[in-house]
Design a protein around this motif. Structure first.
Motif, PDB file in Angstrom:
ATOM      1  N   ARG A   1       0.840  -1.197   0.000  1.00  0.00           N
ATOM      2  CA  ARG A   1       0.000   0.000   0.000  1.00  0.00           C
ATOM      3  C   ARG A   1       0.870   1.240   0.000  1.00  0.00           C
ATOM      4  NH1 ARG A   1      -0.355   4.694   3.676  1.00  0.00           N
ATOM      5  NH2 ARG A   1      -2.164   5.808   2.851  1.00  0.00           N
ATOM      6  N   THR A   2       0.473   2.239  -0.792  1.00  0.00           N
ATOM      7  CA  THR A   2       1.123   3.551  -0.759  1.00  0.00           C
ATOM      8  C   THR A   2       0.065   4.643  -0.617  1.00  0.00           C
ATOM      9  OG1 THR A   2       1.000   4.078  -3.128  1.00  0.00           O
ATOM     10  CG2 THR A   2       2.847   2.696  -2.400  1.00  0.00           C
ATOM     11  N   MET A   3       0.529   5.846  -0.298  1.00  0.00           N
ATOM     12  CA  MET A   3      -0.327   7.020  -0.433  1.00  0.00           C
ATOM     13  C   MET A   3      -0.589   7.259  -1.917  1.00  0.00           C
ATOM     14  SD  MET A   3       0.811   9.882   2.374  1.00  0.00           S
ATOM     15  CE  MET A   3       2.497  10.137   1.853  1.00  0.00           C
ATOM     16  N   GLU A   4      -1.533   8.134  -2.205  1.00  0.00           N
ATOM     17  CA  GLU A   4      -1.823   8.465  -3.597  1.00  0.00           C
ATOM     18  C   GLU A   4      -0.821   9.513  -4.088  1.00  0.00           C
ATOM     19  OE1 GLU A   4      -5.980   9.280  -4.347  1.00  0.00           O
ATOM     20  OE2 GLU A   4      -6.575   7.954  -2.723  1.00  0.00           O
ATOM     21  N   ILE A   5       0.436   9.078  -4.190  1.00  0.00           N
ATOM     22  CA  ILE A   5       1.502   9.968  -4.632  1.00  0.00           C
ATOM     23  C   ILE A   5       2.394   9.162  -5.578  1.00  0.00           C
ATOM     24  CG2 ILE A   5       2.724   9.486  -2.473  1.00  0.00           C
ATOM     25  CD1 ILE A   5       4.074  12.208  -2.728  1.00  0.00           C
ATOM     26  N   THR A   6       2.524   9.647  -6.798  1.00  0.00           N
ATOM     27  CA  THR A   6       3.198   8.870  -7.833  1.00  0.00           C
ATOM     28  C   THR A   6       4.631   8.539  -7.472  1.00  0.00           C
ATOM     29  OG1 THR A   6       1.804   9.987  -9.461  1.00  0.00           O
ATOM     30  CG2 THR A   6       3.703   8.780 -10.303  1.00  0.00           C
ATOM     31  N   ALA A   7       5.339   9.468  -6.852  1.00  0.00           N
ATOM     32  CA  ALA A   7       6.739   9.225  -6.507  1.00  0.00           C
ATOM     33  C   ALA A   7       6.882   8.028  -5.572  1.00  0.00           C
ATOM     34  CB  ALA A   7       7.337  10.477  -5.866  1.00  0.00           C
ATOM     35  N   HIS A   8       5.969   7.876  -4.625  1.00  0.00           N
ATOM     36  CA  HIS A   8       6.015   6.726  -3.726  1.00  0.00           C
ATOM     37  C   HIS A   8       5.782   5.433  -4.505  1.00  0.00           C
ATOM     38  CE1 HIS A   8       5.164   8.837   0.406  1.00  0.00           C
ATOM     39  NE2 HIS A   8       6.119   9.426  -0.291  1.00  0.00           N
ATOM     40  N   GLN A   9       4.859   5.471  -5.444  1.00  0.00           N
ATOM     41  CA  GLN A   9       4.562   4.275  -6.242  1.00  0.00           C
ATOM     42  C   GLN A   9       5.745   3.888  -7.115  1.00  0.00           C
ATOM     43  OE1 GLN A   9       0.960   5.619  -8.116  1.00  0.00           O
ATOM     44  NE2 GLN A   9      -0.132   5.692  -6.175  1.00  0.00           N
ATOM     45  N   GLU A  10       6.439   4.892  -7.665  1.00  0.00           N
ATOM     46  CA  GLU A  10       7.644   4.616  -8.450  1.00  0.00           C
ATOM     47  C   GLU A  10       8.722   3.978  -7.567  1.00  0.00           C
ATOM     48  OE1 GLU A  10       8.399   5.045 -11.700  1.00  0.00           O
ATOM     49  OE2 GLU A  10       6.380   5.711 -12.213  1.00  0.00           O
ATOM     50  N   MET A  11       8.848   4.443  -6.347  1.00  0.00           N
ATOM     51  CA  MET A  11       9.825   3.887  -5.420  1.00  0.00           C
ATOM     52  C   MET A  11       9.510   2.422  -5.130  1.00  0.00           C
ATOM     53  SD  MET A  11      10.586   5.076  -1.479  1.00  0.00           S
ATOM     54  CE  MET A  11       8.824   5.016  -1.104  1.00  0.00           C
ATOM     55  N   VAL A  12       8.249   2.127  -4.854  1.00  0.00           N
ATOM     56  CA  VAL A  12       7.858   0.752  -4.531  1.00  0.00           C
ATOM     57  C   VAL A  12       8.127  -0.181  -5.709  1.00  0.00           C
ATOM     58  CG1 VAL A  12       5.867  -0.723  -4.031  1.00  0.00           C
ATOM     59  CG2 VAL A  12       6.187   1.398  -2.757  1.00  0.00           C
ATOM     60  N   SER A  13       7.754   0.237  -6.902  1.00  0.00           N
ATOM     61  CA  SER A  13       7.959  -0.618  -8.072  1.00  0.00           C
ATOM     62  C   SER A  13       9.439  -0.803  -8.388  1.00  0.00           C
ATOM     63  CB  SER A  13       7.207  -0.063  -9.290  1.00  0.00           C
ATOM     64  OG  SER A  13       7.720   1.201  -9.668  1.00  0.00           O
ATOM     65  N   SER A  14      10.255   0.224  -8.084  1.00  0.00           N
ATOM     66  CA  SER A  14      11.690   0.111  -8.345  1.00  0.00           C
ATOM     67  C   SER A  14      12.346  -0.947  -7.467  1.00  0.00           C
ATOM     68  CB  SER A  14      12.376   1.466  -8.124  1.00  0.00           C
ATOM     69  OG  SER A  14      12.452   1.781  -6.743  1.00  0.00           O
TER      70      SER A  14
END
Length: 346
Positions: free
Chosen positions: A177-190
């Motif tokens: 789970r992430t916040m609705e913030i694209t940078a966090h999602q990019e970090m998780v996928s990386s």
């Protein structure tokens, strides 16, 4: 204007007619005023900011500005509050960087993973020239001015129910789970995990039912929402330093007499320090409480953090440059390096 904001406008207008000749700041937040950690009770870190701001500003203004506090979500959630501030319906709000990113995407520069080595460097950057230029740009482009920059429980953590996370490969395949913030999602996928944006108040159920395997979380908020009940493992790795702001409507602020704008600036600085102090005190006690309640805690070593940084940063930096330009990214990275140099021992 959405239905909630319209309803809030009608409610607040009725409540303010009797005091139309006074300056007033209505300041909301979603959290309760107190945080409970084991047998100890503390002011919530955001409420500490709010209370300090109120007491300081009412004193500095000689009572010409009254500050009304609305904790516990009584005026809606963070996004609704920020929409109301931008629309001029509320004077102030207390969003985090995730909420702000929906209005001012460039705030995501501060979420480059593993960029801040410690909280003091983050304070120096945000209080310095780079941070003030960023926040002035936000005021100019969105009509929302940040007058306090606090600490949203400091560095965020990884937590999950599958396995301990001690190195990047341990994140592989986890639904996070992430916040609705694209940078966090990019970090998780990386890091090889699968990001899933879930609103804060739905995280407990998502973890309990297995919709996600784990979550990217704030330390204090995790305990406040009793997430330790539905988590087995947590990793302290300093991947993102989280911010919380007191913001005001820019037009309202600029219409104030100069002496009151100065009072707001001073009160905001005091509120920033108070919030950071309470947050720092709470974080250590909350992590100890996690251990007492059965959560297995991993504190990453400098070598482990370096491995996470090497895995996570390149993809996020590439995304940041595509959104904001290489020059803007480098300005931020240079500001961090300069802060580290200033704080280094001679």
């Amino acid at each position: 204007m959405n239905r909630f904001v319209a309803s809030l406008a009608a409610l607040l207008t009725v409540g303010s007619i009797a005091s139309a000749q006074e300056y007033k700041i209505r300041l909301p937040n979603v959290d309760p005023p107190l945080s409970h950690v084991g047998d100890m009770t503390y002011p919530n870190h955001t409420y500490a900011m709010m209370r300090t701001f109120k007491d300081s500003l009412e004193g500095l203004s000689g009572g010409r500005i009254a500050v009304e506090l609305y904790p516990s979500g009584t005026l809606g959630d963070l996004r609704e509050n920020l929409e109301a501030v931008q629309a001029g319906i509320l004077e102030a709000a207390t969003p985090n960087e995730g909420t702000v990113s929906g209005f001012f995407p460039k705030i995501q520069l501060t979420t480059i993973p593993y960029v801040f080595p410690n909280a003091v460097v983050a304070w120096d950057v945000m209080d310095g020239e780079w941070g003030q230029q960023l926040l002035n740009e936000m005021a100019e482009t969105t009509g929302i001015r940040a007058i306090a920059v606090g600490e949203n429980a400091g560095f965020r953590i990884w937590a999950n129910n599958i396995r301990p996370v001690t190195e990047p490969k341990d994140m592989s395949g986890l639904k996070i789970r992430t916040m609705e913030i694209t940078a966090h999602q990019e970090m998780v996928s990386s890091l090889g995990a699968l990001p899933t944006a879930i609103p804060w108040l739905e995280v407990y159920n998502a973890l309990q039912t297995g919709v996600v395997d784990g979550a990217e979380l704030p330390v204090i908020g995790t305990l406040q929402q009793n997430l330790q009940e539905v988590l087995k493992y947590a990793t302290i790795d300093q991947h993102v330093y989280s911010l919380v702001f007191i913001v005001v409507n820019e037009d309202w602020y600029q219409a104030l007499p100069p002496d009151l704008r100065e009072a707001i600036t001073i009160a905001g600085r005091q509120a920033s320090v108070a919030g950071r102090g309470v947050s720092q005190t709470l974080v250590s006690d909350v992590i100890d409480e996690f251990r007492k309640r059965g959560v297995e805690i991993t504190t990453a070593s400098p070598e482990q953090i370096a491995a996470f940084r090497e895995a996570a940063q390149p993809k996020v930096l590439e995304w940041m440059e595509s959104q904001f330009g290489e020059e803007e990214v480098n300005k931020f990275l240079d500001a961090v390096k300069a802060a580290e140099a200033r704080l280094a021992a001679n």
